[in-house]
Scaffold this active site. Structure first.
Site, mmCIF file in Angstrom:
data_model
loop_
_atom_site.group_PDB
_atom_site.id
_atom_site.type_symbol
_atom_site.label_atom_id
_atom_site.label_comp_id
_atom_site.label_asym_id
_atom_site.label_seq_id
_atom_site.Cartn_x
_atom_site.Cartn_y
_atom_site.Cartn_z
ATOM 1 N N THR A 19 0.812 -1.222 0.000
ATOM 2 C CA THR A 19 0.000 0.000 0.000
ATOM 3 C C THR A 19 0.839 1.261 0.000
ATOM 4 O O THR A 19 0.455 2.276 -0.587
ATOM 5 C CB THR A 19 -0.937 -0.005 1.223
ATOM 6 O OG1 THR A 19 -1.807 -1.135 1.147
ATOM 7 C CG2 THR A 19 -1.776 1.261 1.285
ATOM 8 N N SER A 85 0.918 -7.775 -1.492
ATOM 9 C CA SER A 85 1.434 -8.775 -0.553
ATOM 10 C C SER A 85 0.544 -10.007 -0.459
ATOM 11 O O SER A 85 0.999 -11.069 -0.031
ATOM 12 C CB SER A 85 1.627 -8.161 0.831
ATOM 13 O OG SER A 85 0.394 -7.891 1.460
ATOM 14 N N THR A 116 1.162 -4.851 4.100
ATOM 15 C CA THR A 116 0.863 -5.207 5.490
ATOM 16 C C THR A 116 0.090 -6.513 5.629
ATOM 17 O O THR A 116 0.167 -7.165 6.670
ATOM 18 C CB THR A 116 0.057 -4.086 6.164
ATOM 19 O OG1 THR A 116 -1.191 -3.912 5.475
ATOM 20 C CG2 THR A 116 0.825 -2.779 6.161
ATOM 21 N N ASP A 117 -0.662 -6.911 4.602
ATOM 22 C CA ASP A 117 -1.540 -8.074 4.751
ATOM 23 C C ASP A 117 -0.774 -9.341 5.115
ATOM 24 O O ASP A 117 -1.259 -10.164 5.895
ATOM 25 C CB ASP A 117 -2.347 -8.305 3.473
ATOM 26 C CG ASP A 117 -3.492 -7.311 3.327
ATOM 27 O OD1 ASP A 117 -3.762 -6.579 4.296
ATOM 28 O OD2 ASP A 117 -4.112 -7.270 2.248
#
Length: 573
Positions: A19, A85, A116-117
């Site tokens: 992101t 990700s 971040t996922d």
């Protein structure tokens, strides 16, 4: 952990996607290229004047002065292609580890910019892939693109660069919302808030505010002579199974089929699962054919135990405790251990129960106390204990003696205990935990220290503040030599200890743990003592089909409750 020194610190920032660098396309966010160009326009990330004076290349940026005499330079390496990700796999993380290896000697530290996922999965995987790491590796990212007016990406990336540039923390870390976590202890807990990650079972390694606070005692120590090793042979046939109330055994059976080689199974509470015979049978069949199953709680905090019968049933089916590991760390560890060539199944299972990269806190690991001999502390203590002639010195010495005696006994340091005796110390006094040196020596299995203390006439049946005797601690530690010494000196388990032993005996019988049953018998326990549900160890062993345990218990039926022989003649099967 050390503060980084030198006028310049060079970092490699590997941009994988995520992101933080995304752009809007047809109303949705997609990976965006050219992150270095964006950072170059932000004064907090690039000192253009200094870069021009140094003649730095286009992909190398320099932060404004981090301190009076130090600059942090960082080169942005953009992956081709960039990834969301959610599309990352073990193969991409292996490539990332190999990239760090290729550039390892050129840079002081590394920052991995990642979505971040799956960032917690990535951090856990890298922690096992990178062995003997002696430089800082930090993963970071954002919930909002960095070029947005209101973004967490700027603070996260700047914080990661400053931490990697100013400190040597030889671990794979994750930096988010002003906190530096051990990578394999972190998990994502919020899909939208900026505080997206937490470390549920370990404090942050560092926190950033007006000052930077480093929890130095948590940072792992490394062997300065060992070189970096990248483990690329990670097993990909591993999976994650989350139990739910009423889950059908047929579904579990279908999931556990080949080519699957390892499973992280998320269970309820402290490692409990359904005790339906058909489901337990599926787990047992799978583990007996060589499938490795690791038990992790789906709770955010806490650890897997066998306090409940449901948890004991999991262990009895051959499921390995994951203690307090996150599911991400357990999956990465499973992939790493199963990917190591030339290991037997038993060795792999043993490795899974050990702390390899700081990923878990095994309950058997106790605080280690240093020996009182052969070090500077020992010399200072000896001098302090020799003080006399003043009321203050005597009071100080008397206050220290119990704790020092327990520390010496815990370390098996007979010379230190003898030195305390020569100073007139009473080795039967209790320390601040309510334990005597005999408790400490028995817990540690130190036969010489136990012998010395018994010869000094200490109370063999003394109880600590929890009501535990040295004999019980020796049983829990499985130290038959110590048990024999204590029994010969007249030690016996208390009525309370014997009453509470029934459930433990049933647990051992269910797990076919002959050694555990033998030490209880050696300590004088009645192996026919029923557990909380009224069943005895023999009943449990028969129901579980543990024939060796049944034979052992039946061989003792005529002597249940009788005095056990010395350890040299323990009954076998």
């Amino acid at each position: 952990m050390a503060r980084a020194v030198g006028p310049e610190r060079r970092l490699l920032a590997v941009y994988t996607g995520g992101t933080i660098g995304m752009r809007s396309e047809l109303g949705v966010l997609v990976p965006g290229t050219g992150l270095a160009a964006i950072l170059r326009t932000l004064p907090m990330f690039h000192d253009e004047e200094h870069a021009r004076a140094r003649g730095l290349s286009e992909d190398t940026l320099v932060l404004p002065p981090a301190s009076r005499n130090q600059r942090i330079l960082y080169t942005v390496l953009e992956c081709q292609p960039l990834f969301d990700s959610s599309d990352m796999t073990i193969a991409e993380w292996v490539c990332l580890a190999q990239t760090i290896k290729r550039h390892y000697e050129q840079y002081h530290g590394f920052v991995v910019i990642h979505g971040t996922d799956t960032m917690a999965f990535a951090a856990s995987m890298l922690s096992f892939m990178l062995e003997n790491l002696q430089k800082t590796v930090i993963l970071t990212g954002a919930q909002v693109p960095i070029h947005a007016l209101w973004s967490d990406g700027r603070e996260n990336l700047l914080g990661a660069l400053l931490m990697a540039g100013q400190y040597v923390i030889p671990e794979v870390c994750l930096f988010f919302q002003n906190q530096l976590f051990r990578g394999n202890r972190a998990t994502k807990v919020d899909a939208r808030r900026f505080a997206a990650f937490c470390s549920p079972n370990l404090l942050p390694l560092a926190t950033v505010g007006a000052d930077i606070t480093i929890n130095r005692e948590l940072v792992r120590k490394v062997d300065g002579k060992a070189g970096l090793v990248v483990h690329s042979s990670m097993e990909q046939d591993v999976g994650l199974l989350r139990l739910y109330p009423g889950i059908p055994a047929a579904l579990v059976r279908a999931f556990l089929q080949p080519p699957l080689k390892g499973v992280v199974m998320e269970t309820f509470g402290s490692g409990n699962g359904p005790t339906k015979p058909d489901l337990l049978q599926e787990l047992r069949v799978a583990t007996e054919r060589g499938l490795v199953i690791v038990n992790c709680t789906h709770c955010l905090q806490g650890a897997v135990t066998t306090d409940y019968a449901a948890g004991m049933a999991m262990a009895g089916a051959g499921v390995i405790s994951g203690f307090d590991m996150t599911s991400e760390a357990a999956l990465a560890k499973l992939s790493y251990v199963l990917g190591q060539p030339g290991l037997s199944l038993d060795v792999r299972k043993e490795l899974l129960t050990k702390d390899l990269r700081g990923e878990m806190t095994p309950p058997s690991v106790e605080e280690r106390r240093p020996s009182l001999q052969g070090n500077t502390l020992g010399g200072g203590v000896s001098w302090l204990l020799s003080l006399s002639g003043s009321q203050e010195a005597d009071a100080l010495r008397n206050a220290l003696v119990p704790s020092l005696a327990c520390a010496a006994a815990h370390a098996g340091d007979v010379e230190a205990l003898q030195a305390l005796v020569e100073l007139g110390s009473d080795l039967g006094l209790v320390d601040f935990n309510g334990q005597t040196p005999l408790h400490a020596a028995a817990r540690g299995g130190h036969t010489e220290a136990v012998t010395m203390l018994l010869q000094r006439g200490v109370d063999v049946n003394t109880r600590d503040t929890d009501g535990f005797s040295p004999l019980l601690l020796a049983v829990r530690g499985r130290h038959p030599g110590v048990i024999g010494l204590l029994r010969e000196a007249g030690a016996s388990l208390s009525t309370q200890e014997l009453e509470e032993a029934g459930t433990e005996l049933c647990r051992l019988a269910y797990r076919a743990d002959l050694e555990g049953l033998q030490v209880w018998w050696q300590a004088g326990a009645d192996l026919g003592q029923p557990g909380y549900d009224g069943h005895s160890a023999l009943h449990v062993a028969e129901a579980a089909g543990n024939l060796a345990v049944v034979a052992f218990l039946q061989s003792l039926e005529g002597a249940v409750g009788a005095q056990a022989p010395c350890p040299e003649v323990l009954p076998g099967v």
